[in-house]
Design an enzyme around this catalytic site. Structure first.
Site, PDB file in Angstrom:
ATOM      1  N   LYS A 223      -5.871  12.201   1.697  1.00 49.33           N
ATOM      2  CA  LYS A 223      -5.120  11.457   2.631  1.00 49.33           C
ATOM      3  C   LYS A 223      -5.226  12.315   3.839  1.00 49.33           C
ATOM      4  CE  LYS A 223      -2.798   8.224   0.546  1.00 49.33           C
ATOM      5  NZ  LYS A 223      -1.297   7.880  -0.237  1.00 49.33           N
TER       6      LYS A 223
ATOM      7  N   ARG B 106      -1.126  10.265  -8.359  1.00 49.34           N
ATOM      8  CA  ARG B 106      -2.330   9.221  -8.220  1.00 49.34           C
ATOM      9  C   ARG B 106      -3.527   9.642  -7.449  1.00 49.34           C
ATOM     10  NH1 ARG B 106      -3.742   5.731  -4.104  1.00 49.34           N
ATOM     11  NH2 ARG B 106      -4.390   3.295  -4.684  1.00 49.34           N
TER      12      ARG B 106
HETATM   13  N1  HH2 Z   1      -1.699   5.196  -1.480  1.00 48.34           N
HETATM   14  C1  HH2 Z   1      -2.613   4.331  -1.156  1.00 48.34           C
HETATM   15  C2  HH2 Z   1      -2.721   2.973  -2.046  1.00 48.34           C
HETATM   16  N2  HH2 Z   1      -1.824   2.936  -2.821  1.00 48.34           N
HETATM   17  N3  HH2 Z   1       0.209   3.521  -3.997  1.00 48.34           N
HETATM   18  C3  HH2 Z   1       1.182   4.273  -4.366  1.00 48.34           C
HETATM   19  N4  HH2 Z   1       1.992   4.192  -5.140  1.00 48.34           N
HETATM   20  N5  HH2 Z   1       1.222   5.538  -3.693  1.00 48.34           N
HETATM   21  C4  HH2 Z   1       0.294   5.834  -2.723  1.00 48.34           C
HETATM   22  O1  HH2 Z   1       0.334   6.934  -2.220  1.00 48.34           O
HETATM   23  C5  HH2 Z   1      -0.926   4.890  -2.508  1.00 48.34           C
HETATM   24  C6  HH2 Z   1      -0.473   3.730  -3.101  1.00 48.34           C
HETATM   25  C7  HH2 Z   1      -3.800   4.568  -0.382  1.00 48.34           C
HETATM   26  O2  HH2 Z   1      -4.847   5.042  -1.123  1.00 48.34           O
HETATM   27  P1  HH2 Z   1      -5.999   4.489  -1.386  1.00 48.34           P
HETATM   28  O3  HH2 Z   1      -5.902   3.571  -2.520  1.00 48.34           O
HETATM   29  O4  HH2 Z   1      -7.170   5.514  -1.675  1.00 48.34           O
HETATM   30  O5  HH2 Z   1      -6.766   3.808  -0.257  1.00 48.34           O
HETATM   31  P2  HH2 Z   1      -6.635   2.146   0.569  1.00 48.34           P
HETATM   32  O6  HH2 Z   1      -5.033   1.888   0.656  1.00 48.34           O
HETATM   33  O7  HH2 Z   1      -7.343   2.509   1.685  1.00 48.34           O
HETATM   34  O8  HH2 Z   1      -7.328   1.423  -0.486  1.00 48.34           O
END
Ligand code: HH2
Length: 280
Positions: free
Chosen positions: A221, A255
């Site tokens: 992040k 995660r």
């Molecule tokens: N962060 C992201 C997406 N989903 N779900 C939960 N429960 N907690 C989180 O911190 C969280 C989440 C964002 O990360 P990422 O999936 O890598 O990126 P993107 O949303 O750009 O696909």
């Protein structure tokens, strides 16, 4: 402490690793890499071989400013990947806010609904409540990914997050979802500044007062980018540090994008915990 999900009762007495599979063109750290279903399933298989306890499959990027896919697009991305990962022997979570997607994913056999909007879209709560056992992750965010950073103003971010999560927990209970099915997530990076995110880590034990396990997503992040000066693909060391600190502060599930390294880091922590127990 356990987490009830559709097919699996997940034992949370040891910390669990949720591996991320983003079937998106635009995720902040791996957008476009796994948009093809074959490469997404191959990536999921790799994460399981590296020790992932849970797979989280998402077809919507929630990075600040990202565009939401429509239902047809989201389902078209998810269907072949869910079909491919449901037989891998680990619980499968779907990262979605869309009630139609929730319904179809649960009908396919998905174990967990992970909703960054905490089932606030009309019909989303009912879609999960209609299932007898599916797990649920309720996450804190204000507003929508496109505009959320404008809402990152709090008197006390920990109190605001705790009150919000308590409200969503009560809404889920009122809809008939049992506590054993629910975990909570403060939503690192969602409508929060870096100092809010760090405050949430420092005071994370205050969120445990809600009585449910915590899931934390620090992996790659932007707060870690700010602290280290590194772009997303180079944030592994910082992500491991944050994951360990989160678990030390009581997180039950982390995660992450980098499963193998996280599993190794958690092995070191587990060994020190055992040593503590054996120390007279
Ligand atoms: N962060 C992201 C997406 N989903 N779900 C939960 N429960 N907690 C989180 O911190 C969280 C989440 C964002 O990360 P990422 O999936 O890598 O990126 P993107 O949303 O750009 O696909």
């Amino acid at each position: 402490m356990h987490w009830q999900t559709s097919r699996f009762l997940i034992d949370l007495r040891q910390p669990r690793v949720m591996g991320i599979v983003n079937v998106t063109p635009d995720s902040f750290s791996d957008g476009g890499r796994f948009l093809d279903p074959g490469s997404a399933v191959a990536h999921a298989e790799r994460l399981v071989s590296e020790g992932a306890d849970i797979l989280d499959i998402g077809a919507e990027s929630t990075r600040p400013g990202a565009r939401s896919p429509d239902t047809g697009e989201e389902l078209a991305r998810l269907r072949p990947v869910l079909r491919g990962v449901l037989g891998l022997g680990v619980p499968v979570s779907v990262d979605t806010s869309n009630p139609e997607v929730i319904r179809e994913a649960l009908a396919m056999g998905v174990d967990i609904v992970n909703d960054v909007r905490s089932l606030q879209r009309p019909g989303a709560l009912a879609a999960v409540a209609a299932h007898p056992a599916a797990g649920l992750c309720l996450m804190h965010m204000r507003g929508e990914p496109g505009t959320m950073q404008a809402e990152a103003v709090y008197d006390d971010v920990v109190v605001a997050v705790r009150d919000f999560l308590r409200g969503r927990l009560e809404a889920a209970r009122a809809a008939g979802i049992r506590d054993e099915r629910i975990v909570l997530d403060p939503g690192i990076g969602f409508s929060k500044t870096p100092s809010h995110n760090l405050e949430l880590l420092r005071r994370q034990p205050e969120l445990l007062e809600l009585g449910r396990p915590l899931l934390l997503g620090w992996s790659r992040k932007s707060t870690l980018g700010l602290l280290t000066g590194r772009p997303a693909p180079e944030r592994l060391a910082a992500s491991l540090a944050a994951a360990l600190l989160a678990v030390q502060a009581g997180a039950a599930i982390v995660r992450v994008h980098d499963v193998a390294a996280t599993v190794d880091a958690l092995k070191v922590l587990a060994a020190t915990r055992k040593a503590d127990e054996n120390t007279p």
